[in-house]
Design a protein around this motif. Structure first.
Motif, PDB file in Angstrom:
ATOM      1  N   VAL A 131     109.270 176.145  38.662  1.00  0.00           N
ATOM      2  CA  VAL A 131     108.561 175.146  37.854  1.00  0.00           C
ATOM      3  C   VAL A 131     107.528 175.847  36.978  1.00  0.00           C
ATOM      4  O   VAL A 131     107.380 175.531  35.792  1.00  0.00           O
ATOM      5  CB  VAL A 131     107.918 174.060  38.749  1.00  0.00           C
ATOM      6  CG1 VAL A 131     107.123 173.066  37.914  1.00  0.00           C
ATOM      7  CG2 VAL A 131     108.988 173.343  39.559  1.00  0.00           C
ATOM      8  N   GLN A 132     106.826 176.798  37.559  1.00  0.00           N
ATOM      9  CA  GLN A 132     105.852 177.585  36.794  1.00  0.00           C
ATOM     10  C   GLN A 132     106.537 178.272  35.612  1.00  0.00           C
ATOM     11  O   GLN A 132     106.027 178.264  34.491  1.00  0.00           O
ATOM     12  CB  GLN A 132     105.188 178.614  37.704  1.00  0.00           C
ATOM     13  CG  GLN A 132     104.098 179.405  37.030  1.00  0.00           C
ATOM     14  CD  GLN A 132     103.457 180.427  37.959  1.00  0.00           C
ATOM     15  OE1 GLN A 132     103.798 180.552  39.122  1.00  0.00           O
ATOM     16  NE2 GLN A 132     102.514 181.173  37.427  1.00  0.00           N
ATOM     17  N   ALA A 133     107.708 178.834  35.831  1.00  0.00           N
ATOM     18  CA  ALA A 133     108.455 179.500  34.758  1.00  0.00           C
ATOM     19  C   ALA A 133     108.937 178.486  33.719  1.00  0.00           C
ATOM     20  O   ALA A 133     108.854 178.743  32.515  1.00  0.00           O
ATOM     21  CB  ALA A 133     109.630 180.268  35.342  1.00  0.00           C
ATOM     22  N   ALA A 134     109.418 177.324  34.179  1.00  0.00           N
ATOM     23  CA  ALA A 134     109.921 176.301  33.251  1.00  0.00           C
ATOM     24  C   ALA A 134     108.822 175.800  32.320  1.00  0.00           C
ATOM     25  O   ALA A 134     109.078 175.489  31.159  1.00  0.00           O
ATOM     26  CB  ALA A 134     110.517 175.132  34.032  1.00  0.00           C
ATOM     27  N   TYR A 135     107.606 175.747  32.832  1.00  0.00           N
ATOM     28  CA  TYR A 135     106.478 175.268  32.034  1.00  0.00           C
ATOM     29  C   TYR A 135     105.745 176.406  31.317  1.00  0.00           C
ATOM     30  O   TYR A 135     104.826 176.160  30.555  1.00  0.00           O
ATOM     31  CB  TYR A 135     105.511 174.464  32.902  1.00  0.00           C
ATOM     32  CG  TYR A 135     105.966 173.035  33.097  1.00  0.00           C
ATOM     33  CD1 TYR A 135     105.427 172.010  32.341  1.00  0.00           C
ATOM     34  CD2 TYR A 135     106.958 172.713  34.016  1.00  0.00           C
ATOM     35  CE1 TYR A 135     105.848 170.700  32.501  1.00  0.00           C
ATOM     36  CE2 TYR A 135     107.391 171.416  34.186  1.00  0.00           C
ATOM     37  CZ  TYR A 135     106.831 170.409  33.422  1.00  0.00           C
ATOM     38  OH  TYR A 135     107.268 169.113  33.571  1.00  0.00           O
ATOM     39  N   GLY A 136     106.133 177.647  31.584  1.00  0.00           N
ATOM     40  CA  GLY A 136     105.510 178.793  30.915  1.00  0.00           C
ATOM     41  C   GLY A 136     104.047 178.960  31.276  1.00  0.00           C
ATOM     42  O   GLY A 136     103.216 179.229  30.415  1.00  0.00           O
ATOM     43  N   ILE A 137     103.717 178.804  32.549  1.00  0.00           N
ATOM     44  CA  ILE A 137     102.328 178.828  32.998  1.00  0.00           C
ATOM     45  C   ILE A 137     101.790 180.248  33.092  1.00  0.00           C
ATOM     46  O   ILE A 137     102.312 181.071  33.816  1.00  0.00           O
ATOM     47  CB  ILE A 137     102.182 178.145  34.377  1.00  0.00           C
ATOM     48  CG1 ILE A 137     102.672 176.714  34.318  1.00  0.00           C
ATOM     49  CG2 ILE A 137     100.741 178.216  34.871  1.00  0.00           C
ATOM     50  CD1 ILE A 137     101.981 175.851  33.303  1.00  0.00           C
ATOM     51  N   ASN A 138     100.710 180.485  32.372  1.00  0.00           N
ATOM     52  CA  ASN A 138      99.942 181.728  32.441  1.00  0.00           C
ATOM     53  C   ASN A 138      98.820 181.600  31.432  1.00  0.00           C
ATOM     54  O   ASN A 138      99.106 181.424  30.262  1.00  0.00           O
ATOM     55  CB  ASN A 138     100.828 182.931  32.114  1.00  0.00           C
ATOM     56  CG  ASN A 138     100.103 184.244  32.312  1.00  0.00           C
ATOM     57  OD1 ASN A 138      99.200 184.330  33.141  1.00  0.00           O
ATOM     58  ND2 ASN A 138     100.475 185.253  31.555  1.00  0.00           N
ATOM     59  N   PRO A 139      97.600 181.641  31.787  1.00  0.00           N
ATOM     60  CA  PRO A 139      96.976 181.797  33.101  1.00  0.00           C
ATOM     61  C   PRO A 139      96.715 180.438  33.769  1.00  0.00           C
ATOM     62  O   PRO A 139      97.043 179.394  33.213  1.00  0.00           O
ATOM     63  CB  PRO A 139      95.653 182.468  32.742  1.00  0.00           C
ATOM     64  CG  PRO A 139      95.294 181.870  31.411  1.00  0.00           C
ATOM     65  CD  PRO A 139      96.618 181.684  30.704  1.00  0.00           C
ATOM     66  N   LEU A 140      96.087 180.493  34.928  1.00  0.00           N
ATOM     67  CA  LEU A 140      95.670 179.297  35.663  1.00  0.00           C
ATOM     68  C   LEU A 140      94.189 179.054  35.395  1.00  0.00           C
ATOM     69  O   LEU A 140      93.473 179.981  35.086  1.00  0.00           O
ATOM     70  CB  LEU A 140      95.883 179.497  37.165  1.00  0.00           C
ATOM     71  CG  LEU A 140      97.317 179.613  37.644  1.00  0.00           C
ATOM     72  CD1 LEU A 140      97.335 179.874  39.140  1.00  0.00           C
ATOM     73  CD2 LEU A 140      98.129 178.393  37.319  1.00  0.00           C
ATOM     74  N   PRO A 141      93.728 177.836  35.578  1.00  0.00           N
ATOM     75  CA  PRO A 141      94.479 176.599  35.756  1.00  0.00           C
ATOM     76  C   PRO A 141      95.120 176.147  34.448  1.00  0.00           C
ATOM     77  O   PRO A 141      94.647 176.480  33.365  1.00  0.00           O
ATOM     78  CB  PRO A 141      93.422 175.599  36.214  1.00  0.00           C
ATOM     79  CG  PRO A 141      92.133 176.102  35.648  1.00  0.00           C
ATOM     80  CD  PRO A 141      92.268 177.597  35.593  1.00  0.00           C
ATOM     81  N   ALA A 142      96.183 175.392  34.598  1.00  0.00           N
ATOM     82  CA  ALA A 142      96.890 174.843  33.441  1.00  0.00           C
ATOM     83  C   ALA A 142      97.197 173.379  33.736  1.00  0.00           C
ATOM     84  O   ALA A 142      97.624 173.050  34.841  1.00  0.00           O
ATOM     85  CB  ALA A 142      98.170 175.615  33.189  1.00  0.00           C
ATOM     86  N   THR A 143      96.962 172.527  32.748  1.00  0.00           N
ATOM     87  CA  THR A 143      97.152 171.093  32.935  1.00  0.00           C
ATOM     88  C   THR A 143      97.994 170.522  31.803  1.00  0.00           C
ATOM     89  O   THR A 143      97.745 170.822  30.633  1.00  0.00           O
ATOM     90  CB  THR A 143      95.782 170.369  32.983  1.00  0.00           C
ATOM     91  OG1 THR A 143      94.995 170.944  34.033  1.00  0.00           O
ATOM     92  CG2 THR A 143      95.948 168.887  33.239  1.00  0.00           C
ATOM     93  N   PHE A 144      98.980 169.715  32.180  1.00  0.00           N
ATOM     94  CA  PHE A 144      99.807 168.995  31.222  1.00  0.00           C
ATOM     95  C   PHE A 144      99.536 167.510  31.397  1.00  0.00           C
ATOM     96  O   PHE A 144      99.537 167.013  32.525  1.00  0.00           O
ATOM     97  CB  PHE A 144     101.293 169.261  31.468  1.00  0.00           C
ATOM     98  CG  PHE A 144     101.730 170.637  31.068  1.00  0.00           C
ATOM     99  CD1 PHE A 144     102.258 170.875  29.808  1.00  0.00           C
ATOM    100  CD2 PHE A 144     101.601 171.697  31.950  1.00  0.00           C
ATOM    101  CE1 PHE A 144     102.654 172.148  29.432  1.00  0.00           C
ATOM    102  CE2 PHE A 144     101.999 172.973  31.586  1.00  0.00           C
ATOM    103  CZ  PHE A 144     102.519 173.197  30.321  1.00  0.00           C
ATOM    104  N   LEU A 145      99.341 166.815  30.291  1.00  0.00           N
ATOM    105  CA  LEU A 145      99.218 165.361  30.320  1.00  0.00           C
ATOM    106  C   LEU A 145     100.562 164.797  29.894  1.00  0.00           C
ATOM    107  O   LEU A 145     101.063 165.127  28.812  1.00  0.00           O
ATOM    108  CB  LEU A 145      98.131 164.891  29.364  1.00  0.00           C
ATOM    109  CG  LEU A 145      96.738 165.461  29.583  1.00  0.00           C
ATOM    110  CD1 LEU A 145      95.762 164.875  28.572  1.00  0.00           C
ATOM    111  CD2 LEU A 145      96.250 165.209  30.994  1.00  0.00           C
ATOM    112  N   ILE A 146     101.142 163.969  30.745  1.00  0.00           N
ATOM    113  CA  ILE A 146     102.467 163.413  30.496  1.00  0.00           C
ATOM    114  C   ILE A 146     102.348 161.891  30.443  1.00  0.00           C
ATOM    115  O   ILE A 146     101.794 161.280  31.362  1.00  0.00           O
ATOM    116  CB  ILE A 146     103.454 163.866  31.591  1.00  0.00           C
ATOM    117  CG1 ILE A 146     103.506 165.405  31.622  1.00  0.00           C
ATOM    118  CG2 ILE A 146     104.832 163.267  31.367  1.00  0.00           C
ATOM    119  CD1 ILE A 146     104.213 165.989  32.818  1.00  0.00           C
ATOM    120  N   ASP A 147     102.852 161.298  29.361  1.00  0.00           N
ATOM    121  CA  ASP A 147     102.713 159.849  29.191  1.00  0.00           C
ATOM    122  C   ASP A 147     103.751 159.084  30.004  1.00  0.00           C
ATOM    123  O   ASP A 147     104.608 159.675  30.677  1.00  0.00           O
ATOM    124  CB  ASP A 147     102.741 159.460  27.711  1.00  0.00           C
ATOM    125  CG  ASP A 147     104.113 159.618  27.056  1.00  0.00           C
ATOM    126  OD1 ASP A 147     105.124 159.833  27.761  1.00  0.00           O
ATOM    127  OD2 ASP A 147     104.167 159.509  25.814  1.00  0.00           O
TER     128      ASP A 147
END
Length: 174
Positions: A131-147
């Protein structure tokens, strides 16, 4: 003999220069290679929380989702958790859900962190990092707002304040 050394040195310098140029290019353009774009559908996933309950992102359609990636060792993550918890308790009855994705730590470490912080929202562990790879997370913390339609409204990296968390949750409230 001298000419041979000169050719060798020149070849080594060219290779080093190419390596430095590539490294600079890769680091400067990494933000442009985000895998999840604002306005696009958020990648679906299924992860299990600390109680063994499965959480599938698409099951939250019709609700806003505050998707936060974090780690127990991450000080900014630790600092924002009480704010997220407070706002979750305020917004959860208004159709806003929090899903906190821990990045590949042990259940023991995550459970101890949740207990120490008194967190009420679902926490899942991305054990294999997919999931981290699918969302391209780097660095932490990371937040996505999803409607409520499953589209990414905003992406934020770095520590959040309580006011920002409240503003973001208001933004995704259906």
């Amino acid at each position: 003999m001298k000419k041979r050394r000169l050719v060798m040195r020149t070849t080594i310098l060219v290779i080093l220069a190419a390596a430095v140029a590539y490294t600079l290019y890769a680091n400067l353009t990494k933000d442009n290679r985000m895998k999840v774009e604002v306005g696009k559908q958020a990648p679906d996933f299924v992860l299990v929380d600390m109680e063994g309950k499965k959480h599938k992102l698409s099951d939250y359609k019709g609700q806003g989702v505050f998707l936060n990636f974090w780690g127990t060792w991450c000080k900014p993550c630790e600092a924002e958790m009480p704010y997220i918890n407070n706002q979750y308790n305020h917004f959860k009855d208004m159709g806003v859900q929090v899903l906190a994705v821990n990045v590949s730590e042990s259940e023991l470490a995550v459970n101890q962190f949740i207990e120490r912080k008194g967190l009420d929202f679902p926490n899942v562990i991305d054990t294999d990092g997919q999931v981290q790879a699918a969302y391209g997370i780097n660095p932490l913390p990371a937040t996505f707002l999803i409607d409520k339609n499953g589209k990414v409204v905003k992406y934020h990296t770095g520590q959040l304040t309580e006011a920002t968390v409240a503003e973001y949750m208001e933004k995704i409230k259906p």
